[in-house]
Design an enzyme around this catalytic site. Structure first.
Site, PDB file in Angstrom:
ATOM      1  N   CYS A   1       0.858  -1.171   0.000  1.00 48.49           N
ATOM      2  CA  CYS A   1       0.000   0.000   0.000  1.00 48.49           C
ATOM      3  C   CYS A   1       0.898   1.227   0.000  1.00 48.49           C
ATOM      4  CB  CYS A   1      -0.904   0.012   1.232  1.00 48.49           C
ATOM      5  SG  CYS A   1      -1.834   1.544   1.407  1.00 48.49           S
TER       6      CYS A   1
ATOM      7  N   ASP B   1     -28.342 -19.877  -3.936  1.00 44.55           N
ATOM      8  CA  ASP B   1     -28.117 -18.968  -5.060  1.00 44.55           C
ATOM      9  C   ASP B   1     -26.889 -19.441  -5.832  1.00 44.55           C
ATOM     10  OD1 ASP B   1     -27.810 -16.877  -6.783  1.00 44.55           O
ATOM     11  OD2 ASP B   1     -27.497 -15.352  -5.235  1.00 44.55           O
TER      12      ASP B   1
HETATM   13 ZN   LIG Z   1      -2.913   1.134   3.336  1.00 41.65          ZN
END
Ligand SMILES: [Zn+2]
EC number: 6.3.5.13
Lengths: 239, 466
Positions: free
Chosen positions: B234, B365
């Protein structure tokens, strides 16, 4: 060339929604109708006036909030395209979003796009299960099957429903109506997904899209044995 | 001596006898009965573990991982208690101990190995304190009705936080799993695969966790293994794939076996398992890591893993007229995609069987079938001679293949399982692959066992792998 726009495929990829796009595209290709798919995600530009078929699905709450924020910014151009006959299919969250508002348990009104005069309110029980409705296509009654899973109950006022519920819940579990049709916009709680099995509806959407472009809308017949068998399996079980 | 525990165990054993007598397979009755009589049953029985409790949770591969851990622990010379496949709710876990206890509620074992359903995990850890918790992956499951994977992850995370003292064994390649170390604060050992290990390209599929589990921003991936597993970071909050303590590289498929090089803190070894499916390497790495952590010699760990035999429907191999037939359970898009990738990796022509039921235990489903990348299979259909679709929703399975682009003349629908299995086994392909949803698995396995011979993997010349 028909242009198909799949809105938010990255976000709204629950319940096999992309099956609807696959079915529309394949049934065009099998007939030699050229088709192109545009996948439009949050913050990506799209000109709705250029689109021949728009698909808008549903997602989990978090994803649907992201979708709603983005869609509200596109409200005016989408409304204009719809009033001009844009062919569109909106399922579950996409259906609710086209209406005026969503009323939560706490009484809060979350505004929708307000393109269709309908509203949804939070229910206390989830409406889940296989469903059969009957709709009219080219003057003939057609049984349409799918799976519904929604807690919101939608009330469509004076709008035309997509069909009548033969087994299952439909819009709100009370008035036996399912979905909505407004101009060339089709809304429904049936995922499952809707278009691959219910090929007459798919072909109706394709015809409408061709007509709108002033193209020859008579469709070449296809082999629909598997589609019919899949619908029959569910109709036999539920009716 | 605890009289109530004794009563509970006695009653449960009686209930177990009755349910077997009436052929109620996989009944949760013994667990239910014991817990009614004495709610402390599970706590008291599990407390008799001499060395500890090892739990496995997550979406895919729990049964396989738990069985592999059992092989490893037993190879280390320890006695184990293990819950039966599918018995991963609290009553099933209770029943596993009752089965091993004597009439007085006493038992002698070193480790309990428990696969625990993610939703039951919070309840189970209230009564049983695990020493190790293994988490392999989190994927969207079709039973997860609202599609909200976040909630499942949160449930496991919150339950882990309530444990005072536990060591986590985590798949470093799944960001949803790897985050559990920082978000729970527990010590952890990570296992994973070095980048670019996949012998095939895998399916082009929807990625589950494109967003950072810590800050919600989009994750950046260098490489993918499959689904959201890979090498990620990230750029916003700095969360990234932890460097694993146990890492596999040089992955090779050898017929129906897999082997790889495993690097661990004290050295490097060659690991082999007698099963197909790239994802099974992760299960084996998890078991290796557990073995290493409890102090079993790597040589013994490898021996244990080599002895692993696939459980029912986990790439379980049979022979019919001399040709292999492989049965695989499919429960969600990720599992199905990996099942398809495995089939496409094996050379030669094939027959394919796909059974889809929509009973409660399958998920009513079945729209998740449209999230499976059957297009990848259709693009490579030349090696596949026939597709036989069966089960309660066989027509729908066939329809899915048609829209994926499989030619109609290759698809048949045979509702009835026995007839469908016979037809696919008689197909012209050099091997047969059978995929089945949960409630069609046992009937399929039974029919297959009647028609074909279960393969003894260890009779084959695969020992050259070790
Ligand atoms: Zn992050």
């Amino acid at each position: 060339m028909l242009k198909v726009c799949h809105l938010y495929p990255d976000l709204l990829n629950l319940y096999g929604d992309r099956g609807n796009v696959i079915a529309f595209v394949q049934r065009c290709r099998w007939r030699g109708i050229p088709v192109e798919v545009l996948e439009v995600n949050v913050e990506q530009p799209v000109n709705f006036a250029d689109i021949d078929f728009l698909f808008l699905g549903g997602g989990s709450d978090r994803e649907q909030n992201l979708m709603a924020d983005d869609l509200l910014k596109r409200k005016d151009s989408l409304k204009e395209a719809i009033e001009n006959g844009l062919v569109a299919l909106a399922i579950c969250g996409g259906y609710q979003m086209l209406g005026r508002y969503y009323l939560t348990h706490e009484g809060q009104r979350i505004p929708g796009l307000g393109i269709l005069d309908l509203y949804t309110r939070a229910g206390h029980k989830r409406l889940i299960g296989n469903i059969v409705i009957e709709m009219t296509i080219d003057g003939e009654p057609v049984k349409v099957v799918g799976f519904e899973n929604h807690s919101g109950q939608t009330f469509i006022g004076n709008l035309n429903p997509l069909g009548r519920v033969l087994a299952g819940f439909g819009n709100n579990g009370q008035d036996s109506l399912e979905g909505v049709r407004y101009k060339n916009v089709f809304c429904s709680y049936l995922h499952g997904p809707l278009l691959p099995k219910n090929y007459r509806l798919t072909d109706l959407l394709i015809s409408l899209a061709l007509q709108r472009r002033g193209l020859h809308a008579e469709l070449k017949p296809l082999n629909n044995d598997l589609e019919e068998a899949a619908v029959k399996a569910m109709v036999d079980r539920l009716l | 001596m605890n009289i109530r525990l004794m009563m509970a165990v006695l009653a449960a054993k009686f209930a177990s006898f009755i349910s077997r007598r009436f052929g109620w397979k996989g009944s949760s009755l013994p667990g239910v009965v014991a817990r009614k009589i004495y709610p402390g049953t599970l706590r008291d029985l599990a407390g008799q573990a001499r060395r500890g409790i090892i739990m496995v949770t997550g979406t895919n591969g729990k049964t396989t991982t738990n069985n592999m851990i059992a092989n490893v622990i037993e190879a280390g010379g320890f006695r184990v208690v293990i819950n039966q496949e599918g018995a991963n709710l609290i009553t099933g876990v209770t029943a596993a101990f009752i089965k091993h206890a004597d009439w007085l509620g006493r038992m002698r074992f070193d480790y309990a190995l428990l696969e625990v359903d993610e939703a039951s995990f919070p309840r189970v850890v209230k009564e049983v304190k695990p020493q190790f918790v293994v988490v392999n992956n989190f994927f969207r499951d079709q039973l997860d009705r609202y599609g909200e994977l976040d909630k499942t992850v949160q449930l496991v995370r919150d339950a882990l936080k309530t444990l005072p003292d536990v060591h986590l064994v985590l798949n470093t390649d799944d960001p949803l799993v790897a985050q559990l170390q920082t978000t729970t604060g527990h010590p952890a050992s990570f296992f994973g695969l070095a980048p670019h290990q996949r012998p095939d390209n895998g399916a082009r599929q929807t990625r589950e966790a494109r967003f950072c589990p810590r800050c919600g921003k989009e994750l950046h991936y260098d490489t993918y293994q499959y689904s959201q597993l890979g090498s990620y970071a990230c750029e916003d909050c700095g969360f990234q794939r932890p460097t694993p303590e146990v890492e596999a590289a040089l992955v090779e498929t050898a017929g129906t076996a897999l082997r790889c090089q495993v690097r661990y803190p004290a050295g490097q070894v060659q690991l082999a398992i007698h099963t197909q499916g790239f994802y099974n390497l992760y299960n084996a790495l998890a078991a290796f890591t557990v073995g290493y952590l409890v102090g079993i010699e790597p040589r013994r760990i490898l021996k244990g893993l080599l002895r692993y035999k696939p459980a029912i429907g986990r790439m379980e191999t049979f022979r019919y007229n001399g040709k292999p037939a492989v049965l695989n359970l499919v429960k969600n898009p990720t599992g199905y995609n990996e099942g398809i990738a495995t089939l496409l990796n094996i050379p030669g022509t094939k027959n394919v069987f796909m059974a889809v039921n929509d009973n409660d235990a399958d998920g009513r489903d079945i729209s998740w079938l449209w999230d499976v990348d059957f297009e990848y299979l259709a693009d490579n259909h030349r090696d596949i001679e026939v597709f036989v679709c069966s089960g309660l929703r066989g027509e729908e399975m066939a329809l899915r293949l048609k829209y994926a682009g499989v030619p109609l003349e290759k698809i048949t629908v045979v509702r009835e399982l026995a007839a469908a299995i016979k037809e696919v086994l008689e197909g012209p392909g050099e091997s047969t692959y059978l995929y089945s949803t949960y409630t069609a698995l046992w009937p399929t396995q039974k029919i297959l066992s009647g028609l074909a011979v279960k393969e003894d993997l260890h009779a084959e010349g695969l020992s050259s792998l070790s």
